[in-house]
Structures are given as C-alpha cells and as structure tokens.
Design a protein around this motif. Structure first.
Motif, PDB file in Angstrom:
ATOM      1  N   TYR A  27       0.816  -1.216   0.000  1.00 36.30           N
ATOM      2  CA  TYR A  27       0.000   0.000   0.000  1.00 36.30           C
ATOM      3  C   TYR A  27       0.851   1.268   0.000  1.00 36.30           C
ATOM      4  O   TYR A  27       0.600   2.191  -0.750  1.00 36.30           O
ATOM      5  N   GLU A  28       1.831   1.297   0.890  1.00 44.42           N
ATOM      6  CA  GLU A  28       2.545   2.554   1.133  1.00 44.42           C
ATOM      7  C   GLU A  28       3.242   3.054  -0.131  1.00 44.42           C
ATOM      8  O   GLU A  28       2.995   4.176  -0.562  1.00 44.42           O
ATOM      9  N   PRO A  29       4.117   2.199  -0.753  1.00 44.40           N
ATOM     10  CA  PRO A  29       4.720   2.694  -1.986  1.00 44.40           C
ATOM     11  C   PRO A  29       3.701   2.870  -3.106  1.00 44.40           C
ATOM     12  O   PRO A  29       3.817   3.818  -3.887  1.00 44.40           O
ATOM     13  N   LEU A  87       8.706  -5.876  -3.477  1.00 42.29           N
ATOM     14  CA  LEU A  87       8.380  -7.073  -4.256  1.00 42.29           C
ATOM     15  C   LEU A  87       6.890  -7.150  -4.551  1.00 42.29           C
ATOM     16  O   LEU A  87       6.487  -7.469  -5.677  1.00 42.29           O
ATOM     17  N   MET A  88       6.051  -6.869  -3.552  1.00 36.40           N
ATOM     18  CA  MET A  88       4.616  -6.972  -3.791  1.00 36.40           C
ATOM     19  C   MET A  88       4.146  -5.914  -4.782  1.00 36.40           C
ATOM     20  O   MET A  88       3.254  -6.159  -5.580  1.00 36.40           O
ATOM     21  N   LEU A  89       4.756  -4.734  -4.735  1.00 36.20           N
ATOM     22  CA  LEU A  89       4.377  -3.703  -5.706  1.00 36.20           C
ATOM     23  C   LEU A  89       4.812  -4.127  -7.109  1.00 36.20           C
ATOM     24  O   LEU A  89       4.095  -3.904  -8.083  1.00 36.20           O
ATOM     25  N   LEU A  90       5.961  -4.765  -7.197  1.00 34.49           N
ATOM     26  CA  LEU A  90       6.418  -5.268  -8.494  1.00 34.49           C
ATOM     27  C   LEU A  90       5.415  -6.286  -9.029  1.00 34.49           C
ATOM     28  O   LEU A  90       5.029  -6.249 -10.202  1.00 34.49           O
ATOM     29  N   TYR A 102       3.313  -5.904 -12.461  1.00 33.90           N
ATOM     30  CA  TYR A 102       3.301  -6.906 -13.519  1.00 33.90           C
ATOM     31  C   TYR A 102       1.864  -7.250 -13.900  1.00 33.90           C
ATOM     32  O   TYR A 102       1.526  -7.354 -15.073  1.00 33.90           O
ATOM     33  N   ALA A 103       1.000  -7.426 -12.878  1.00 35.23           N
ATOM     34  CA  ALA A 103      -0.351  -7.905 -13.161  1.00 35.23           C
ATOM     35  C   ALA A 103      -1.264  -6.811 -13.679  1.00 35.23           C
ATOM     36  O   ALA A 103      -1.962  -7.003 -14.675  1.00 35.23           O
ATOM     37  N   PHE A 104      -1.279  -5.666 -13.007  1.00 37.53           N
ATOM     38  CA  PHE A 104      -2.325  -4.696 -13.301  1.00 37.53           C
ATOM     39  C   PHE A 104      -1.819  -3.466 -14.051  1.00 37.53           C
ATOM     40  O   PHE A 104      -2.598  -2.586 -14.380  1.00 37.53           O
ATOM     41  N   VAL A 105      -0.521  -3.377 -14.309  1.00 35.99           N
ATOM     42  CA  VAL A 105      -0.013  -2.281 -15.137  1.00 35.99           C
ATOM     43  C   VAL A 105       0.522  -2.845 -16.453  1.00 35.99           C
ATOM     44  O   VAL A 105       0.132  -2.411 -17.527  1.00 35.99           O
TER      45      VAL A 105
END
Lengths: 299, 292
Positions: free
Chosen positions: A237-239, A254-257, A261-264
């Motif tokens: 969430y934060e980043p 890692l989770m933002l990556l 990958y999935a939604f961008v």
C-alpha cells in the motif's frame, strides 16, 4: 442389541454428514479465495500469459526472466531495506511507549486512546494525510516548519535516500499503537510481588526493568518481531499510494512489483512468479515464527 | 500529589516517588507521554484544521502552521459538492455484508471444527491453519481471475464473501468455542437439538464477546479495504469511500487541496466513532488478536 448398535452408527453418520454440510460453504469460500488461487499462482508462474489467460507451458522461463531482471533485484534489495528500517524505527517504539504509558497515573486512558488513534485511520486515508504533510513543495506542513526554522525545504519522499525510512516511519506511526497495547496488557500481567521483592532487595528502577520487566516481555517481543518482519515484507500500500515505487524505483517493493506486472503491464505469469517467490521467502520466515512460538508454549 | 502516593502498580511505585529525583523522572516521562500523544493526534488534527481555513489563507505559501481562520461550514458544503452521501452508502453496504459473512461463515467453520468434529475435520482445519500464513495480497491475480470467471466483477458480492474465508477469524471462533462447557452442548444434543439450531440457539448467545471482537475487526477491515474493491469495482457509481479518496488524490487534479483534506476527514470519522463507542471491546480485541 444389534438395533441399538446400528442406531448409534447411523446417528454418528448423520452427525458426520451434517457437520460436513455446515462446513461446506466455508470450504467453498476458502477454496475460492485462498487454496485454489495459491495453486493457480503456481500453475500461472510456469506459463506464458496474455493478459490473465494462459497461452503455453514455458517451464521455469518466467523464473529465469524475473530473476535476471534488474528491477527484481532492486525490489528484492528494497524489500530487505524496508524490513531493516522497520526493525530500526518500528520495533522498539511500541515497547518504549508501552513502558512509559503503563507508568502513568495521570491521563492514562487519554494516552491509550491517542496511541491507538492512528490505528483507526484507514490505510489509504492515512497515506493521503501524510502525503499532505510530506508535500515536497513549500506548501507542505513539514517544509513550512523547516522554512520557519530557516532551513531549505526538503524533497522528503522524492529523495531516494529518505523514501524507504519515511514510508516505514508512516507505517510505524500507524501500527505502533496497537502493538503497544499488546505490550501494555503483558506488562499488567506481571506479578506485582516480583517488583515488591526486588524493592526489598534494594533494586533500583533500572535494575527492576532489566531483571524483571524485560524478561517478562521477551517472549511477546520475540513473537511480535517475526510477525512484524512478515508483515513488512509484504509492503504494498505505502509505496503504491505515496510514491508509486519511485523515485526511480527507490521504494519499489516485491509486492508492488507483482502488482505492477499484473495490473499495469498485464503479464500475469511474471506477477505470479514474484508471488510464488515471496511466498517461498515468507514460508522460511514463518518456519522461524513457528519455532519461536513453539518454544513460547514450552516456557 | 495524592495520585502519585497511591501508585502501587507498575515498575515505579509510590515509595520510589517520594524521592525527588524519581518524582522528577515521573514528570519527565509524563511530558514524553504528552509528546507521544501529540505525534499521534496532531497530523490528522492539522489536516482537519487547515482544511477549514478560508481560501485566501489556504492558498498562502508557505502555509500558516496554526490556522488563523476557521470556516466549519466547509465541512457541509464540501460533503455536498463531492456527493459523499453516495460513497458513504456504498461503504456501508460493503461493511454490512462483510460483517455478516465474517460472522456467519467463519463462525460456522469454527463451530464444526470445535464442537461437531466430523470425521476428517482435522484435515480441513490444518488447511485453514496453513492459509493463515499465506498473505492475502499474494493471491490477488488468481482471485481476480476467479471473480471475473463468475462474472462477479463490479459487484459487492465477491467483496462480501472474501470476509467469509478468514483463517484468523475461524481460529478466534474455534478457540472461544473450545471454552464452552461440553455439558451444555451434550444436554442440548440429548434433547434432540439439530446441529444448526444448536449453533444459533446455544453457541452464538454464549459467544457475544468474540462476536463483538470479530465484528469490530471486520468493520474496521472492510471500511479500510482498498485493493480488492479498487480492482473489482470499476463502476464509478459503486465506488467506496477509500476508492474515492485514492482516486481524488492521484487521479483528477481539478479538485482543490482543502476538499481532498476534508474527504480524508470523512474517511477517518466512522472508525473514530466506532472506537469511542466500543473502546472496551477493541482493546480486548487487539490483545486477543495480537497474542493468537
């Protein structure tokens, strides 16, 4: 006799059937939201994908691609930095806060309410709120204070050196209160006679803390430490909300990556690959956590 | 003074406090506590107060740290301009359904695992315990695919039901049900009470404290829930408060900053009210939750 037996047997059988029938909705929901997605992630990670559709089996190609990717390296290193900073900034704060607040005879319930307050602020709202305060222009509150003090305005979250520590600061602001409440509950469970005995033996306040309070908090602290590491490892969430992973990937986790990958980029396969890798790392951490709590139970 | 004389709990006691140096230390700690409280409360308070400055003061650079003007009617005008009633209703719909799902499905699972224990229940219980360790966000893509496959995107149903599969709530219920005296349950069974009726006539009424804890947890969680709603609800009409706030802050820039700040305030208000009313249960919940 025989009749009675079969009656008992059918009773047992109907008990089993009704038990499973009542459990069925929960099983379906767990399958839909947790178990099937987990397996599907694994399957997805060994396939080439188009959008969310699987095209063909590619074996470990996604893993090779992801592990070779510089952005992944950056995200992995960043994630460890998140964890390290959260231990530096976030771990001791709740313990110290709990120790101090627990000693207060004045305004005690007010202090408890205030430390819990940030916890009630919903995640996204808290982040937007801190976004106003850390506004890098001269319009932000913290920069206004710096200008008042005769300093140059800072870039805050836009400064790659500061962005992770500041995000961790915000996470600590939000979460420390509820952790402190756990420690306070633990502190109140300490047998008062221990302190009295120590007093009679002439132990000063400092020695009482070192020899009684801290050992009593140890098992709680050890458990919360592992939980915090696991929690911060999944920082997303934060980043996502505050920096979008920037500046220049400095706060990409890692989770933002995986999210990107999935939604961008719409490459679900790679996203699943990152998810699987994160799950593997977390499983190792969970293993440590299980060990730690098991020892707790023996104490 | 008398308060310090009666302090018998904690590390420092009233005997220590008779020494001037310890008394000084106590007041220093009291001051530090005030600072901690200030750090916790000040950021939202500042955002709130500065959003109520008049336009002229608001536009000033650098901003005034302590606002000079105060226009509380902006709370209502902004609410109307942003049409927040709609987002509130949407969020309330999300919260209501989530709480019902969280209690009914996790409660039933806990009940079967703790009390009925049909053959092979242990396998399911272990799977549930396992999912406790799987972070929710990791499954986002496949969950989304599942939801799309059932054509449930743009609907609240998958969001509600996602609260019905919460391993942590199942565990809370299970542990609580384990404490219910078996005699009560056996007696009801001998009277021929069917399992489902046993659940809502006997087990649930005995479990009010844990139901309160799960209710408060799930209200808080679903009110703040952002990621899954953001991905599932693509129709503007069904946006929840959190999606609206995110979209406002990072999407359209036409909106003035004081409006954005007030919108953040609207998002904070319901949980604050909740906590003020249920403070007792909440502290209890935090402790139960933290020390699982």
């Amino acid at each position: 006799m025989n009749k009675k037996m079969s009656g008992k047997l059918s009773n047992r059988l109907s008990e089993n059937i009704s038990g499973w029938l009542i459990l069925a909705p929960s099983i379906i929901l767990f399958t839909f939201y947790i178990w099937e997605p987990m397996i599907y992630s694994l399957v997805l990670s060994v396939h080439e994908t188009k959008g969310f559709r699987m095209e063909r089996f590619v074996g470990l190609q996604n893993y090779i691609d992801v592990l070779k990717d510089n952005v992944f390296h950056q995200a992995l290193i960043n994630t460890f930095f998140y964890v390290i900073w959260s231990l530096i900034i976030g771990f001791l704060v709740p313990i110290v806060v709990a120790l101090i607040i627990n000693e207060m005879v004045h305004l005690n319930s007010f202090f408890r309410f205030s430390i819990y307050f940030p916890n009630m602020v919903p995640g996204v709202a808290a982040l937007v709120l801190w976004g106003f305060l850390f506004d890098p222009s001269e319009g932000g509150l913290l920069n206004a204070i710096r200008i008042k003090l005769g300093l140059q305005p800072s870039d805050w979250l836009q400064n790659p050196k500061l962005t992770i520590p500041l995000l961790i600061f915000i996470m600590t602001w939000k979460a420390a209160g509820s952790t402190a409440l756990i420690y306070i509950a633990r502190l109140q469970g300490i047998n008062q006679e221990l302190y009295e005995a120590a007093c009679i033996d002439g132990a000063g306040i400092f020695r009482r803390i070192v020899h009684i309070t801290l050992p009593e908090l140890y098992s709680t602290a050890r458990m919360l430490l592992i939980m915090q590491i696991i929690f911060v490892f999944q920082v997303l969430y934060e980043p996502l909300v505050l920096t979008g992973g920037g500046p220049n990937n400095a706060s990409l986790s890692l989770m933002l990556l995986s999210y990107n990958y999935a939604f961008v980029d719409f490459v679900a396969g790679k996203s699943a690959t990152v998810s699987v890798l994160v799950t593997l790392i977390l499983m190792c951490l969970t293993f440590i956590y299980m060990k730690a709590t098991k020892e707790n139970n023996n104490v | 003074m008398s308060r310090l004389d009666s302090k018998t709990s904690g590390i420092i006691n009233f005997l220590d406090l008779r020494k001037p140096s310890v008394k000084a230390l106590y007041y220093i700690l009291l001051f530090i506590s005030c600072c901690i409280a200030f750090v916790c409360l000040a950021p939202p308070l500042w955002v709130f107060l500065s959003s109520l400055k008049n336009i002229k003061e608001f536009a000033q650079v650098p901003p005034t740290i302590i606002p000079h003007t105060f226009e509380p009617q902006k709370i209502i005008t902004t609410w109307k301009t942003l049409n927040f009633t709609k987002y509130y209703i949407n969020s309330f719909i999300l919260v209501a359904g989530s709480v019902v799902c969280a209690i009914v499905f996790n409660g039933l699972a806990g009940y079967v695992i703790s009390i009925i224990k049909p053959r092979g229940y242990r396998f399911v219980f272990n799977l549930i315990l396992w999912s406790l360790m799987i972070p929710a966000t990791i499954n986002l893509v496949p969950i989304f695919k599942n939801i799309v496959a059932l054509k449930l995107n743009n609907s609240y149903i998958p969001l509600w039901l996602s609260y019905g599969a919460n391993a942590f709530y199942v565990l809370l219920f299970k542990n609580f049900f384990d404490e219910i005296p078996r005699e009560i349950i056996e007696a009801a069974k001998i009277d021929g009470c069917p399992n489902l009726r046993l659940f809502y006539k006997i087990v649930m009424p005995l479990s009010v404290p844990i139901i309160m804890v799960v209710t408060i947890f799930s209200i808080n969680a679903s009110w703040s829930d952002f990621l899954l709603p953001y991905i599932v609800l693509k129709n503007r009409e069904s946006y929840t408060v959190m999606i609206k706030i995110y979209e406002m802050s990072f999407g359209n820039t036409w909106m003035s900053a004081d409006m954005k700040m007030l919108a953040v305030l609207y998002a904070i208000l319901p949980p604050v009210v909740l906590v003020i009313f249920f403070q007792k249960y909440l502290t209890q919940g935090v402790v139960i939750g933290g020390l699982k």
